[in-house]
Design a protein around this motif. Structure first.
Motif, PDB file in Angstrom:
ATOM      1  N   GLY B 285      90.352  33.666  41.921  1.00 40.96           N
ATOM      2  CA  GLY B 285      90.946  33.079  43.120  1.00 40.96           C
ATOM      3  C   GLY B 285      91.412  31.655  42.893  1.00 40.96           C
ATOM      4  O   GLY B 285      91.465  30.855  43.827  1.00 40.96           O
ATOM      5  N   GLY B 286      91.722  31.333  41.632  1.00 35.29           N
ATOM      6  CA  GLY B 286      92.223  29.991  41.331  1.00 35.29           C
ATOM      7  C   GLY B 286      91.138  28.957  41.124  1.00 35.29           C
ATOM      8  O   GLY B 286      91.409  27.775  40.945  1.00 35.29           O
ATOM      9  N   ILE B 287      89.879  29.421  41.155  1.00 30.45           N
ATOM     10  CA  ILE B 287      88.724  28.518  41.062  1.00 30.45           C
ATOM     11  C   ILE B 287      87.865  28.943  39.877  1.00 30.45           C
ATOM     12  O   ILE B 287      87.666  30.136  39.652  1.00 30.45           O
ATOM     13  CB  ILE B 287      87.885  28.592  42.368  1.00 30.45           C
ATOM     14  CG1 ILE B 287      88.758  28.244  43.580  1.00 30.45           C
ATOM     15  CG2 ILE B 287      86.662  27.695  42.299  1.00 30.45           C
ATOM     16  CD1 ILE B 287      88.070  28.499  44.925  1.00 30.45           C
ATOM     17  N   SER B 288      87.332  27.978  39.143  1.00 26.35           N
ATOM     18  CA  SER B 288      86.465  28.308  38.010  1.00 26.35           C
ATOM     19  C   SER B 288      85.210  29.018  38.512  1.00 26.35           C
ATOM     20  O   SER B 288      84.691  28.714  39.583  1.00 26.35           O
ATOM     21  CB  SER B 288      86.079  27.036  37.260  1.00 26.35           C
ATOM     22  OG  SER B 288      85.353  26.174  38.116  1.00 26.35           O
ATOM     23  N   ASN B 289      84.737  29.995  37.702  1.00 25.88           N
ATOM     24  CA  ASN B 289      83.557  30.770  38.127  1.00 25.88           C
ATOM     25  C   ASN B 289      82.323  30.483  37.280  1.00 25.88           C
ATOM     26  O   ASN B 289      81.323  31.187  37.389  1.00 25.88           O
ATOM     27  CB  ASN B 289      83.886  32.268  38.155  1.00 25.88           C
ATOM     28  CG  ASN B 289      84.106  32.831  36.753  1.00 25.88           C
ATOM     29  OD1 ASN B 289      84.062  32.112  35.769  1.00 25.88           O
ATOM     30  ND2 ASN B 289      84.352  34.139  36.671  1.00 25.88           N
ATOM     31  N   GLY B 290      82.417  29.463  36.434  1.00 21.92           N
ATOM     32  CA  GLY B 290      81.236  29.112  35.638  1.00 21.92           C
ATOM     33  C   GLY B 290      81.235  29.733  34.253  1.00 21.92           C
ATOM     34  O   GLY B 290      80.478  29.303  33.384  1.00 21.92           O
ATOM     35  N   MET B 291      82.069  30.731  34.023  1.00 23.21           N
ATOM     36  CA  MET B 291      82.209  31.329  32.691  1.00 23.21           C
ATOM     37  C   MET B 291      83.213  30.487  31.893  1.00 23.21           C
ATOM     38  O   MET B 291      83.934  29.683  32.467  1.00 23.21           O
ATOM     39  CB  MET B 291      82.706  32.774  32.823  1.00 23.21           C
ATOM     40  CG  MET B 291      81.782  33.696  33.601  1.00 23.21           C
ATOM     41  SD  MET B 291      80.146  33.890  32.819  1.00 23.21           S
ATOM     42  CE  MET B 291      80.592  34.844  31.361  1.00 23.21           C
ATOM     43  N   PRO B 292      83.274  30.666  30.572  1.00 25.33           N
ATOM     44  CA  PRO B 292      84.267  29.904  29.809  1.00 25.33           C
ATOM     45  C   PRO B 292      85.682  30.144  30.342  1.00 25.33           C
ATOM     46  O   PRO B 292      86.039  31.281  30.658  1.00 25.33           O
ATOM     47  CB  PRO B 292      84.119  30.460  28.388  1.00 25.33           C
ATOM     48  CG  PRO B 292      82.708  30.951  28.321  1.00 25.33           C
ATOM     49  CD  PRO B 292      82.415  31.485  29.699  1.00 25.33           C
ATOM     50  N   VAL B 293      86.441  29.078  30.451  1.00 22.89           N
ATOM     51  CA  VAL B 293      87.850  29.204  30.841  1.00 22.89           C
ATOM     52  C   VAL B 293      88.625  29.525  29.565  1.00 22.89           C
ATOM     53  O   VAL B 293      88.621  28.743  28.616  1.00 22.89           O
ATOM     54  CB  VAL B 293      88.369  27.895  31.475  1.00 22.89           C
ATOM     55  CG1 VAL B 293      89.866  27.997  31.757  1.00 22.89           C
ATOM     56  CG2 VAL B 293      87.594  27.583  32.746  1.00 22.89           C
ATOM     57  N   VAL B 294      89.241  30.700  29.549  1.00 21.95           N
ATOM     58  CA  VAL B 294      89.913  31.173  28.337  1.00 21.95           C
ATOM     59  C   VAL B 294      91.394  31.410  28.622  1.00 21.95           C
ATOM     60  O   VAL B 294      91.743  32.171  29.531  1.00 21.95           O
ATOM     61  CB  VAL B 294      89.277  32.474  27.829  1.00 21.95           C
ATOM     62  CG1 VAL B 294      89.996  32.957  26.556  1.00 21.95           C
ATOM     63  CG2 VAL B 294      87.795  32.276  27.554  1.00 21.95           C
ATOM     64  N   VAL B 295      92.230  30.762  27.841  1.00 24.79           N
ATOM     65  CA  VAL B 295      93.670  30.878  28.049  1.00 24.79           C
ATOM     66  C   VAL B 295      94.340  31.073  26.692  1.00 24.79           C
ATOM     67  O   VAL B 295      93.883  30.533  25.686  1.00 24.79           O
ATOM     68  CB  VAL B 295      94.201  29.620  28.774  1.00 24.79           C
ATOM     69  CG1 VAL B 295      93.899  28.357  28.017  1.00 24.79           C
ATOM     70  CG2 VAL B 295      95.681  29.705  29.064  1.00 24.79           C
ATOM     71  N   ARG B 296      95.367  31.865  26.659  1.00 23.96           N
ATOM     72  CA  ARG B 296      96.137  32.038  25.419  1.00 23.96           C
ATOM     73  C   ARG B 296      97.590  31.694  25.682  1.00 23.96           C
ATOM     74  O   ARG B 296      98.151  32.070  26.716  1.00 23.96           O
ATOM     75  CB  ARG B 296      96.042  33.478  24.921  1.00 23.96           C
ATOM     76  CG  ARG B 296      94.943  33.690  23.871  1.00 23.96           C
ATOM     77  CD  ARG B 296      94.825  35.134  23.467  1.00 23.96           C
ATOM     78  NE  ARG B 296      94.755  35.962  24.650  1.00 23.96           N
ATOM     79  CZ  ARG B 296      93.670  36.132  25.398  1.00 23.96           C
ATOM     80  NH1 ARG B 296      92.521  35.589  25.062  1.00 23.96           N
ATOM     81  NH2 ARG B 296      93.731  36.876  26.487  1.00 23.96           N
TER      82      ARG B 296
END
Lengths: 363, 363, 363, 363
Positions: B285-296
């Motif tokens: 929902g556009g908000i960090s959930n506490g897990m690693p933020v992973v982007v490629r």
């Protein structure tokens, strides 16, 4: 904070799925644009539910009401307020699982961010219903862009792994609105429909890919190095719930090409500079190059599924399971298609205004 | 217009590839952060050329100079100005083809947008050299995030179609800085290096994919519905020249999964709510959930290739050919890795400040 | 945060009084404007010290260096970086009273806000020296406005209670630059000079009032209801250190008039709609009305005075006294005059660009 | 463009005097604030017409409707939408003089800016009625500030040249709401009332001065050098129709004082650093200093007067006369008082959030 988008053509979004209404303010629209409820409604109707198998049974008519900024049939230069009142609200299913976040939803993140004060009925601010607001704004943007001959379209290019055969622009335009799945390839669409039915029977959901195309965008739109055309488009498109990825032109495939393959060669056509291919998706250095702007977004499968899923009860801090009932689409892709076109239009409109392409008064 | 990014932690970028300098202003950095040239230089050195085959022969040392905002070794709360003076400039190759846009470059779009007044030496504002400025800002952001335990890393996961085998975070951390290709899988890296050599011999170029990972990001960062964490990250990453696509977590693959596969189930671990998988890439929902933020991100093959390519002479409006000489990297991916980490850090830092996670004075 | 101003024509200010430099970035300046160091220097020279009695003995030459955004004598559309290196720095006097805030200065507020990390040498960011940066940006804005025939001037209308006799525009233009006090009335200027000398002898300081006038501003600039022309001007002018009040047209006197006196009647002149009086100061409803934009700002007496003043030692939390030595102007008004013109020009330039009055490429 | 204000606590205003409604969106309000229609209505009622002689006969009840952002009696963190539907609209008088701009009004400037498409009924966007929207937003800001003990009040200090005797804060608080003229000095108020009656009989209007005071503002709010506390307050206050000037503390009088008089000396009181006087109006270097923030605004006499005034017919480009009938206040000052308090509160709230003084979730 965070509910406004755009620098000159600025939209501000509000409202909740099961609240009073969904609304959007459009500030910065030039004065003198002919605008009526009908213009907006035509776009809204494209995203209405019930047009295909597996669509939500929530029967919202989504009738737009313009509450400011239009006078005697023309925009006045003041902010245009548009509302759609929520009427068919049934929040029963949302009260049960208040403390157990639904997997794949924003329940948990919103809970943490807003300290549990967020309206979680129907997903509140995180519902796909907010695209009602986006589509209303998009309708105005599309009218404005139309004055410069710019057209924006979007269509389904993949659902549940089934790929549509690429079609010519003319065919896409012809087919997309009459296809309930917004897919220009009728054969693929039929397979997609079967897959959706299958997923529904299996109490599951599927996702897909939408392609957005903007035609007749003149070269020169975009404000590097940060307010790039592609950067702002990506941001705008990621505001659509369920979108998880964005690529321009050849996108991820470009990473696998040689420079000699991926570079679009310049040539002349009808006295204008064009490129022979469009791997760039119409954007070079963050600025439009005069070719069609082509973007693809990945839409994840609907998070709400009736089958039992593991989760935790955040109040008791213990494991539990959840079956998400409510009323949902098995595949949200077709209904996200108008939202993709809307967000492209809104973004392009802002850049056209920044560049002085659209005047501040329409005459 | 367009050279500032961020709401509270705001960076403003300036300078040209063959101009006097490259620079960045960081406004909104809390006072009291210990900061020295050395902190910045360490990051800059990672993106310096000449560390691998096929790298540009331009020999810039890229020494940072802090010109404001730091006093007695601490940030003061005033804007931090950082410069890197250009020293090894050779603009000879750029004068020749002034009116023939190089395929895959911003020459044409910049020409249209700026009426031919843009500085096209070395690509001017559109050169990969602007990442010097991004990396300088990123160095500050990383220090600030470090105060909350947030770490950002980036690594090469694919070059020329060769995929690195996925590694554990610990291994990525261990390997990435000692790999000239910034790839955590030494075996794949060796193959990638060969491919780069091959492309160089063939007067061609190749691209690849970079993964960025942010660790220990607390749940709650992001400002829906428009200033989403993923939306702002995508915009920031698309400011890196040559980036054409961005995906979070499962990304485009999510579009092919069932909801029952793609939904990350919530569970408990060490008394905290986590998810069993991370298809969401740390954002719901556009908000960090506490897990690693992973982007490629997909990096296209370097547009500058020595082999002859078709283009047009825009002055004469006739077809011509071009061989892009200058000094370029055959594969820009490794040198874009620090820029990916920098832009993630800058974006996360802004959200951390918006959320009040980082105080306005560091004590 | 807070060091950028303007939406399209955006200036970002940095640097400290006794730091390395003072600088400003101008982003959003159209490409194609002829621009040289000389253009900027001419404006800078007007605010240089030592032109009148009681002026600071700090002997800065304030030579501008353009470090980006200009190529071959024209602006490129990229951000224009301008620096003035500090050379005659003597911070001896500032070390003594580190914990005793100087009355009337920002020492105390900056200490609280930045936790004591702010650079307090010479006032740091709060020094009148930051107007060097403002004037550099103003020089560019004035050139741009000049393309549309818009002129901005400022002059001293009152010092220490001595009022200048109102003069015609032509006379103001003729007199202001040759008057060291920037006062168009030579007789009043002579009295003002005596008053300044007197105050200096008495180890005291005096303030005054500056009037800014913008000529040939077309009707239609300003973006109500919040980004009003007067609102943005007021904000910009209050960024000049020591400015404590702003009034437009009749200003506070309007509050004492009848509507029948204060209303400016419309009439025709040379085929154009004008008003017979200008109590509105050229702004109606936040939008320029085609009459001269007239604004007056109150400049407080210089806070730095050599005579002993009561204050507290914030470290020991006990009362103490302070004599502010350093190098200061007894009356800052004359040197603030170019800053007033600069901030008016910068603000008008932003509105002219917002309205599309100035094109994005100058041809 | 131009209808949003604030960086974190952002208000966006819409609606017209004789349109469907007046509304405001408040984005960035922390979640968890108890909020009901009653909270807003109490503030709105203070600005309602008909409480004093010479007030408009338009009988709007101005009942607020909250349409988003509040759930179960608490703010949710989503944008709060508030509307007041216009009910007692009589646009008859506005149709007559369509092409003859009313002196002192925005008719002419709006006509030029919006090409004649603006809604001029009742002044449209330029009506004093937009303060309904400002007051609704102010009500929320005041509640938020109240959590930190910050109080904002405003009162009439001068009408038609009659000055109220300065009163203690306690007396101002006690008197202001029970005075129809919002004046804390009953004796002066009586004279002011007579003057208003006299002006009404003479078909004329009068103006005045309003003072706003914010108490318990901690030191440290404000973001120099451009987003100064005084600069942002001035901009916000100039959004109130008819305000033509703003001064802080001693304001224009400071320009006539010596430094030794104007400097507020620091001293200790109850273990805190305070100043012995408050000529600075609570702001030093653009940052609050812990003393009351004191600002005065000049309100011009109501532009609408029934007596005949000269103007031009813009369609025929010839001279004509106009008598402004409609329904107006002879003196708008008392009804602008709540708007002054509202705009101060909105601005302070934004700064308090920027500084992290108010948390993002209220607990």
């Amino acid at each position: 904070m965070g509910n406004s988008l755009g620098k000159i053509f600025t939209i501000t979004c509000f409202g909740e799925s099961h609240g009073t209404c969904l609304g959007i303010l459009v500030d910065g629209c030039p004065a003198g644009l002919p605008l009526s409820q009908t213009d907006i409604q035509a776009e809204l109707d494209k995203r209405r539910a019930g047009q295909t198998t597996g669509s939500t049974t929530r029967g919202e008519k989504d009738e737009v009401e313009i509450i400011s900024g239009v006078y005697n049939g023309f925009t006045t230069g003041a902010p245009i307020g548009m509302l759609t009142w929520n009427k068919d609200v049934d929040s029963g299913n949302y009260k049960k699982n208040k403390s157990a976040p639904r997997p794949g939803h924003a329940d948990y993140t919103a809970f943490v961010k807003y300290g549990g004060f967020n309206d979680l009925r129907g997903g509140g601010r995180f519902s796909g219903r907010i695209t009602v607001a986006l589509v209303m704004a998009g309708a105005i943007a599309r009218k404005l862009l139309g004055l410069s001959g710019i057209e924006v379209l979007a269509h389904t290019v993949e659902i549940g792994g089934i790929k549509a055969t690429p079609k010519e622009i003319a065919e896409i335009k012809r087919n997309v609105d009459r296809s309930p799945l917004r897919c220009a390839d009728p054969k693929a669409a039929a397979e997609m429909a079967q897959l959706i039915e299958k997923a529904e029977k299996e109490q599951d959901s599927i996702g897909g890919i939408i392609e957005g195309i903007a035609l007749n965008v003149p070269a020169g739109l975009g404000e590097p190095v940060f307010d790039n055309l592609d950067g702002e488009l990506a941001k705008a498109l990621l505001a659509i719930p369920a979108v998880k990825a964005v690529e321009f032109g050849a996108g991820f495939n470009a990473a696998r090409m040689r420079g000699s393959e991926n570079n679009d060669l310049f040539t002349l056509k009808d006295g204008k500079i064009v490129t022979t291919t469009n791997n760039a998706g119409g954007v070079l250095g963050g600025i439009s190059n005069g070719m069609p702007v082509v973007v693809r977004v990945a839409v994840k499968p609907t998070a709400s599924i009736p089958r039992s899923q593991e989760t935790v009860d955040a109040a008791k801090m213990e494991k539990t399971t959840i079956s998400v009932m409510g009323r949902h689409d098995v595949c949200i892709v077709p209904r996200a298609v108008p939202a993709v076109a809307a967000m492209m239009a809104v973004t392009l409109c802002d850049f056209a205004l920044r560049a002085g392409l659209i005047p501040r008064v329409i005459k």
